[in-house]
Design a protein around this motif. Structure first.
Motif, PDB file in Angstrom:
ATOM      1  N   ALA A 151       0.796  -1.219   0.000  1.00  0.00           N
ATOM      2  CA  ALA A 151       0.000   0.000   0.000  1.00  0.00           C
ATOM      3  C   ALA A 151       0.831   1.274   0.000  1.00  0.00           C
ATOM      4  N   ASP A 152       2.050   1.222   0.575  1.00  0.00           N
ATOM      5  CA  ASP A 152       2.856   2.437   0.611  1.00  0.00           C
ATOM      6  C   ASP A 152       3.740   2.579  -0.626  1.00  0.00           C
ATOM      7  N   CYS A 153       3.497   1.741  -1.627  1.00  0.00           N
ATOM      8  CA  CYS A 153       4.291   1.804  -2.859  1.00  0.00           C
ATOM      9  C   CYS A 153       3.483   2.336  -4.035  1.00  0.00           C
ATOM     10  N   ARG A 154       2.295   2.840  -3.773  1.00  0.00           N
ATOM     11  CA  ARG A 154       1.466   3.407  -4.838  1.00  0.00           C
ATOM     12  C   ARG A 154       0.495   4.407  -4.228  1.00  0.00           C
ATOM     13  N   ASN A 155      -0.158   5.208  -5.077  1.00  0.00           N
ATOM     14  CA  ASN A 155      -1.116   6.196  -4.599  1.00  0.00           C
ATOM     15  C   ASN A 155      -2.512   5.616  -4.433  1.00  0.00           C
ATOM     16  N   GLY A 320      -5.865   9.808  -2.921  1.00  0.00           N
ATOM     17  CA  GLY A 320      -5.741   8.401  -2.576  1.00  0.00           C
ATOM     18  C   GLY A 320      -6.224   8.077  -1.180  1.00  0.00           C
ATOM     19  N   LYS A 321      -6.780   9.070  -0.487  1.00  0.00           N
ATOM     20  CA  LYS A 321      -7.266   8.843   0.872  1.00  0.00           C
ATOM     21  C   LYS A 321      -8.648   8.200   0.866  1.00  0.00           C
ATOM     22  N   GLU A 322      -8.875   7.372   1.869  1.00  0.00           N
ATOM     23  CA  GLU A 322     -10.163   6.719   2.030  1.00  0.00           C
ATOM     24  C   GLU A 322     -11.286   7.750   2.132  1.00  0.00           C
ATOM     25  N   GLY A 323     -12.371   7.492   1.422  1.00  0.00           N
ATOM     26  CA  GLY A 323     -13.536   8.368   1.462  1.00  0.00           C
ATOM     27  C   GLY A 323     -13.603   9.391   0.350  1.00  0.00           C
ATOM     28  N   GLU A 324     -12.502   9.640  -0.340  1.00  0.00           N
ATOM     29  CA  GLU A 324     -12.519  10.584  -1.461  1.00  0.00           C
ATOM     30  C   GLU A 324     -13.331   9.998  -2.617  1.00  0.00           C
ATOM     31  N   THR A 325     -13.975  10.860  -3.379  1.00  0.00           N
ATOM     32  CA  THR A 325     -14.777  10.412  -4.518  1.00  0.00           C
ATOM     33  C   THR A 325     -14.311  11.110  -5.785  1.00  0.00           C
ATOM     34  N   PHE A 326     -14.552  10.464  -6.915  1.00  0.00           N
ATOM     35  CA  PHE A 326     -14.228  11.067  -8.211  1.00  0.00           C
ATOM     36  C   PHE A 326     -15.121  10.450  -9.274  1.00  0.00           C
ATOM     37  N   LYS A 327     -15.235  11.141 -10.393  1.00  0.00           N
ATOM     38  CA  LYS A 327     -16.064  10.663 -11.487  1.00  0.00           C
ATOM     39  C   LYS A 327     -15.193   9.975 -12.529  1.00  0.00           C
ATOM     40  N   GLY A 332     -19.513   6.377 -13.949  1.00  0.00           N
ATOM     41  CA  GLY A 332     -20.122   6.937 -12.757  1.00  0.00           C
ATOM     42  C   GLY A 332     -19.112   7.371 -11.709  1.00  0.00           C
ATOM     43  N   GLU A 333     -19.583   7.528 -10.488  1.00  0.00           N
ATOM     44  CA  GLU A 333     -18.752   8.022  -9.391  1.00  0.00           C
ATOM     45  C   GLU A 333     -18.224   6.853  -8.564  1.00  0.00           C
ATOM     46  N   TYR A 334     -16.965   6.981  -8.160  1.00  0.00           N
ATOM     47  CA  TYR A 334     -16.336   5.950  -7.335  1.00  0.00           C
ATOM     48  C   TYR A 334     -15.818   6.557  -6.041  1.00  0.00           C
ATOM     49  N   THR A 335     -15.809   5.734  -5.007  1.00  0.00           N
ATOM     50  CA  THR A 335     -15.311   6.143  -3.704  1.00  0.00           C
ATOM     51  C   THR A 335     -14.079   5.317  -3.350  1.00  0.00           C
ATOM     52  N   ILE A 336     -13.050   5.973  -2.876  1.00  0.00           N
ATOM     53  CA  ILE A 336     -11.829   5.280  -2.488  1.00  0.00           C
ATOM     54  C   ILE A 336     -12.038   4.617  -1.133  1.00  0.00           C
ATOM     55  N   GLY A 337     -11.686   3.351  -1.048  1.00  0.00           N
ATOM     56  CA  GLY A 337     -11.869   2.594   0.179  1.00  0.00           C
ATOM     57  C   GLY A 337     -10.612   2.537   1.028  1.00  0.00           C
ATOM     58  N   LYS A 338     -10.611   1.603   1.948  1.00  0.00           N
ATOM     59  CA  LYS A 338      -9.491   1.429   2.864  1.00  0.00           C
ATOM     60  C   LYS A 338      -8.198   1.143   2.101  1.00  0.00           C
ATOM     61  N   ASP A 339      -7.105   1.727   2.577  1.00  0.00           N
ATOM     62  CA  ASP A 339      -5.776   1.538   1.985  1.00  0.00           C
ATOM     63  C   ASP A 339      -5.697   2.002   0.544  1.00  0.00           C
ATOM     64  N   GLY A 340      -6.587   2.917   0.166  1.00  0.00           N
ATOM     65  CA  GLY A 340      -6.517   3.477  -1.181  1.00  0.00           C
ATOM     66  C   GLY A 340      -7.032   2.561  -2.266  1.00  0.00           C
ATOM     67  N   VAL A 341      -7.859   1.576  -1.897  1.00  0.00           N
ATOM     68  CA  VAL A 341      -8.361   0.610  -2.877  1.00  0.00           C
ATOM     69  C   VAL A 341      -9.714   1.050  -3.435  1.00  0.00           C
ATOM     70  N   ILE A 342      -9.845   0.970  -4.744  1.00  0.00           N
ATOM     71  CA  ILE A 342     -11.083   1.323  -5.445  1.00  0.00           C
ATOM     72  C   ILE A 342     -11.615   0.052  -6.102  1.00  0.00           C
ATOM     73  N   SER A 343     -12.825  -0.341  -5.773  1.00  0.00           N
ATOM     74  CA  SER A 343     -13.402  -1.581  -6.289  1.00  0.00           C
ATOM     75  C   SER A 343     -14.232  -1.308  -7.532  1.00  0.00           C
ATOM     76  N   LEU A 344     -13.940  -2.050  -8.602  1.00  0.00           N
ATOM     77  CA  LEU A 344     -14.684  -1.885  -9.854  1.00  0.00           C
ATOM     78  C   LEU A 344     -16.147  -2.266  -9.689  1.00  0.00           C
ATOM     79  N   GLY A 345     -16.429  -3.336  -8.966  1.00  0.00           N
ATOM     80  CA  GLY A 345     -17.808  -3.789  -8.776  1.00  0.00           C
ATOM     81  C   GLY A 345     -17.877  -5.301  -8.747  1.00  0.00           C
ATOM     82  N   LYS A 346     -19.065  -5.839  -8.579  1.00  0.00           N
ATOM     83  CA  LYS A 346     -19.242  -7.284  -8.467  1.00  0.00           C
ATOM     84  C   LYS A 346     -19.006  -7.976  -9.809  1.00  0.00           C
ATOM     85  N   PRO A 347     -18.446  -9.189  -9.775  1.00  0.00           N
ATOM     86  CA  PRO A 347     -18.207  -9.928 -11.021  1.00  0.00           C
ATOM     87  C   PRO A 347     -19.511 -10.477 -11.601  1.00  0.00           C
ATOM     88  N   THR A 348     -19.465 -10.848 -12.861  1.00  0.00           N
ATOM     89  CA  THR A 348     -20.596 -11.452 -13.559  1.00  0.00           C
ATOM     90  C   THR A 348     -20.361 -12.945 -13.703  1.00  0.00           C
TER      91      THR A 348
END
Length: 360
Positions: A151-155, A320-327, A332-348
């Protein structure tokens, strides 16, 4: 805006130093190793979600392997997004999914070329750290996609879906197919692949549930994301465990190779196979009865989200902080989660009933 000649010289020196360190310590670094570098992916400063989106940027994509159809699709998504954003795309990388020293070298090259951001799918969770931190020290934003580094090797990190969802749902799919009873195996990529290992951990946690008491995980095999090796590993599993009832392969290369072997063997329809694959790769095997169902996200969307994340970071819309949002454009809009992780969504989940609706 061009970076100063002073920074250019600094970047070149930093990259050369990083490469030397990587060649002498392939296993990566510890926090103590880099405490004086002053570079950390922990976000600093304050995000401005209303900041203008910068144009004319260059984002370098570094997949695990450039000849992998999955990453070809993912990186095409990144290219499409960057074009829409008025920025430039470039792809570099090795032809082997286990060439960690090659990945380090390409990070150094991108740093020397002064790209604005790097989107990388890490072959190893630690081996790239020194090089990536040098890139960040030179004001290059780093986004991981598909496979994360430390986690400390990327934004920020763009994840295919919740790691827990992916690991657990693959077990659930296979359990239903084998009637919750019998020996199973896992055919993974490389032993060091971050994403694979996280998913496998959640598979094991899911299997600990009492409802799977009659299912036994007998082996985790590794095909190194190589078609021939994965084919041979599948053959080896069935020779070693003649009573095997099912295989989970959480890698697009592995599941296709396993399906190829099963479809031409006496095990077709008897040994169940599921995991992560692309509809185009697996359509044949679903229609001929080798595979009942498997799952995946859209890799093009994964690359697209990585590109939007990179540009948002460079533009200062997020840090890259948790809770930040961007379009992310039409996504659509995404929210940054814990440790700077952004989830694309559920698989099909793809079956014979819906597989023809998809083309990737």
């Amino acid at each position: 805006m061009r970076k100063s000649s002073v920074r250019r010289a600094s970047a070149a020196l930093a990259a050369a130093t990083s490469l030397a360190l990587a060649l002498t310590a392939c296993g990566g670094t510890t926090k103590n190793d880099v405490k004086d570098e002053g570079a950390s992916a922990a976000a600093t400063g304050k995000a401005d979600p209303n900041a203008a989106t910068k144009k004319g940027l260059t984002v370098g994509f570094l997949p695990k392997a450039v000849n992998n159809p999955y990453f070809t699709s993912a990186d095409k998504g990144g290219e499409t997004a960057l074009k829409a954003l008025g920025s430039s795309y470039k792809e570099v990388g090795t032809t082997s999914a286990t060439d960690t020293s090659g990945q380090v070298s390409y990070v150094n090259t991108l740093t020397q070329q002064q790209v604005d951001a790097i989107a990388v799918s890490a072959q190893d969770p630690g081996a790239l750290c020194t090089a990536l931190k040098q890139a960040m020290k030179n004001d290059i934003k780093v986004v991981t996609y598909d496979s994360d580094t430390k986690a400390d090797c990327r934004n920020a990190a763009v994840s295919q879906a919740s790691a827990e969802d992916l690991g657990r749902t693959e077990v659930q799919l296979l359990a239903e197919q084998i009637g919750y009873k019998g020996e199973i195996a896992i055919l993974s990529a490389a032993q060091t692949a971050t994403n694979q290992n996280i998913w496998i951990d959640f598979m094991k946690k899911e299997l600990a549930d009492p409802k799977y008491k009659d299912i036994k995980l007998v082996k985790v095999a590794y095909g190194n994301d190589d078609a021939q090796q994965s084919f041979q590993q599948t053959q080896g599993l069935l020779q070693e465990y003649p009573n095997l009832k099912g295989i989970i392969s959480p890698t697009t290369v592995g599941i296709k190779a396993a399906a190829q072997y099963l479809s031409g063997s006496k095990y077709k329809g008897k040994v169940k196979l599921t995991g992560l694959g692309t509809p185009n790769d697996m359509r044949k095997y679903v229609k001929n009865g080798t595979v009942e169902g498997f799952e995946l996200w859209d890799p093009a969307k994964l690359g697209e989200l990585a590109a939007y994340t990179a540009v948002a970071l460079v533009s200062g819309q997020i840090t890259g902080k948790e809770g930040e949002t961007f379009k992310a454009g039409d996504m659509g809009e995404y929210t940054i989660g814990k440790d700077g992780v952004i989830s694309l969504g559920k698989p099909t989940v793809f079956t014979k009933d819906n597989i023809d609706q998809f083309n990737f």
